[in-house]
Motif scaffolding. Structure first.
Motif, PDB file in Angstrom:
ATOM      1  N   LYS A  16       2.819   0.389  -7.830  1.00  0.00           N
ATOM      2  CA  LYS A  16       3.788   1.491  -7.839  1.00  0.00           C
ATOM      3  C   LYS A  16       3.805   2.200  -9.184  1.00  0.00           C
ATOM      4  CE  LYS A  16       8.634   2.532  -6.998  1.00  0.00           C
ATOM      5  NZ  LYS A  16       8.558   3.541  -6.002  1.00  0.00           N
ATOM      6  N   LEU A  17       3.775   1.446 -10.277  1.00  0.00           N
ATOM      7  CA  LEU A  17       3.804   2.046 -11.609  1.00  0.00           C
ATOM      8  C   LEU A  17       2.585   2.932 -11.870  1.00  0.00           C
ATOM      9  CD1 LEU A  17       5.108  -0.923 -13.781  1.00  0.00           C
ATOM     10  CD2 LEU A  17       6.326   1.155 -13.165  1.00  0.00           C
ATOM     11  N   PHE A  18       1.416   2.507 -11.361  1.00  0.00           N
ATOM     12  CA  PHE A  18       0.190   3.265 -11.579  1.00  0.00           C
ATOM     13  C   PHE A  18      -0.128   4.233 -10.442  1.00  0.00           C
ATOM     14  CE2 PHE A  18      -0.670  -0.512 -14.298  1.00  0.00           C
ATOM     15  CZ  PHE A  18      -0.737   0.170 -15.507  1.00  0.00           C
ATOM     16  N   GLY A  19       0.716   4.305  -9.421  1.00  0.00           N
ATOM     17  CA  GLY A  19       0.506   5.230  -8.312  1.00  0.00           C
ATOM     18  C   GLY A  19      -0.643   4.848  -7.406  1.00  0.00           C
ATOM     19  N   ILE A  20      -0.921   3.558  -7.307  1.00  0.00           N
ATOM     20  CA  ILE A  20      -2.022   3.062  -6.475  1.00  0.00           C
ATOM     21  C   ILE A  20      -1.464   2.570  -5.147  1.00  0.00           C
ATOM     22  CG2 ILE A  20      -3.847   1.318  -6.312  1.00  0.00           C
ATOM     23  CD1 ILE A  20      -3.832   1.221  -9.395  1.00  0.00           C
ATOM     24  N   SER A  21      -2.230   2.743  -4.082  1.00  0.00           N
ATOM     25  CA  SER A  21      -1.853   2.205  -2.788  1.00  0.00           C
ATOM     26  C   SER A  21      -3.127   1.855  -2.038  1.00  0.00           C
ATOM     27  CB  SER A  21      -1.042   3.216  -1.986  1.00  0.00           C
ATOM     28  OG  SER A  21      -0.742   2.690  -0.716  1.00  0.00           O
ATOM     29  N   SER A  22      -3.184   0.632  -1.523  1.00  0.00           N
ATOM     30  CA  SER A  22      -4.342   0.238  -0.729  1.00  0.00           C
ATOM     31  C   SER A  22      -3.987   0.254   0.755  1.00  0.00           C
ATOM     32  CB  SER A  22      -4.853  -1.142  -1.151  1.00  0.00           C
ATOM     33  OG  SER A  22      -3.854  -2.122  -0.983  1.00  0.00           O
ATOM     34  N   CYS A  23      -2.776   0.726   1.090  1.00  0.00           N
ATOM     35  CA  CYS A  23      -2.374   0.889   2.495  1.00  0.00           C
ATOM     36  C   CYS A  23      -2.998   2.149   3.071  1.00  0.00           C
ATOM     37  CB  CYS A  23      -0.855   1.013   2.607  1.00  0.00           C
ATOM     38  SG  CYS A  23       0.017  -0.521   2.637  1.00  0.00           S
ATOM     39  N   LYS A  24      -3.335   2.071   4.314  1.00  0.00           N
ATOM     40  CA  LYS A  24      -3.798   3.274   4.993  1.00  0.00           C
ATOM     41  C   LYS A  24      -2.587   4.096   5.366  1.00  0.00           C
ATOM     42  CE  LYS A  24      -7.965   1.276   6.860  1.00  0.00           C
ATOM     43  NZ  LYS A  24      -8.733   0.940   8.067  1.00  0.00           N
ATOM     44  N   THR A  25      -2.625   5.367   5.070  1.00  0.00           N
ATOM     45  CA  THR A  25      -1.495   6.239   5.409  1.00  0.00           C
ATOM     46  C   THR A  25      -1.654   6.791   6.799  1.00  0.00           C
ATOM     47  OG1 THR A  25      -2.618   8.125   4.395  1.00  0.00           O
ATOM     48  CG2 THR A  25      -1.098   6.886   3.010  1.00  0.00           C
ATOM     49  N   LYS A  26      -0.517   6.987   7.448  1.00  0.00           N
ATOM     50  CA  LYS A  26      -0.536   7.513   8.823  1.00  0.00           C
ATOM     51  C   LYS A  26      -0.310   8.999   8.824  1.00  0.00           C
ATOM     52  CE  LYS A  26       1.008   3.271  10.955  1.00  0.00           C
ATOM     53  NZ  LYS A  26       1.974   2.614  11.758  1.00  0.00           N
TER      54      LYS A  26
END
Length: 64
Positions: free
Chosen positions: A54-64
């Motif tokens: 969250k702090l670095f703005g990373i996400s490994s979730c696939k967005t819908k």
């Protein structure tokens, strides 16, 4: 907080967390308490939320 850890990432974190926690039984003396670091990847893997992501703005979730 929204989920930001994907499925594969979550599984890897859970495996690493359990592996680190299992070292608690194999290590001797004060060195065994280093194994408690395994709680962090285990918790982030189970909840699928990572503060550092969250702090670095990373996400490994696939967005819908």
């Amino acid at each position: 907080m929204k989920k930001n850890v994907g499925t594969i990432d979550s599984i890897i974190r859970i495996i690493i967390g359990l592996a680190l926690l299992s070292l608690f039984y194999f290590l001797k003396g004060n060195l065994r308490f280093i194994a408690l670091i395994g709680f962090f990847p285990l918790i982030t893997g189970l909840t699928r939320r990572c503060l550092l992501y969250k702090l670095f703005g990373i996400s490994s979730c696939k967005t819908k």
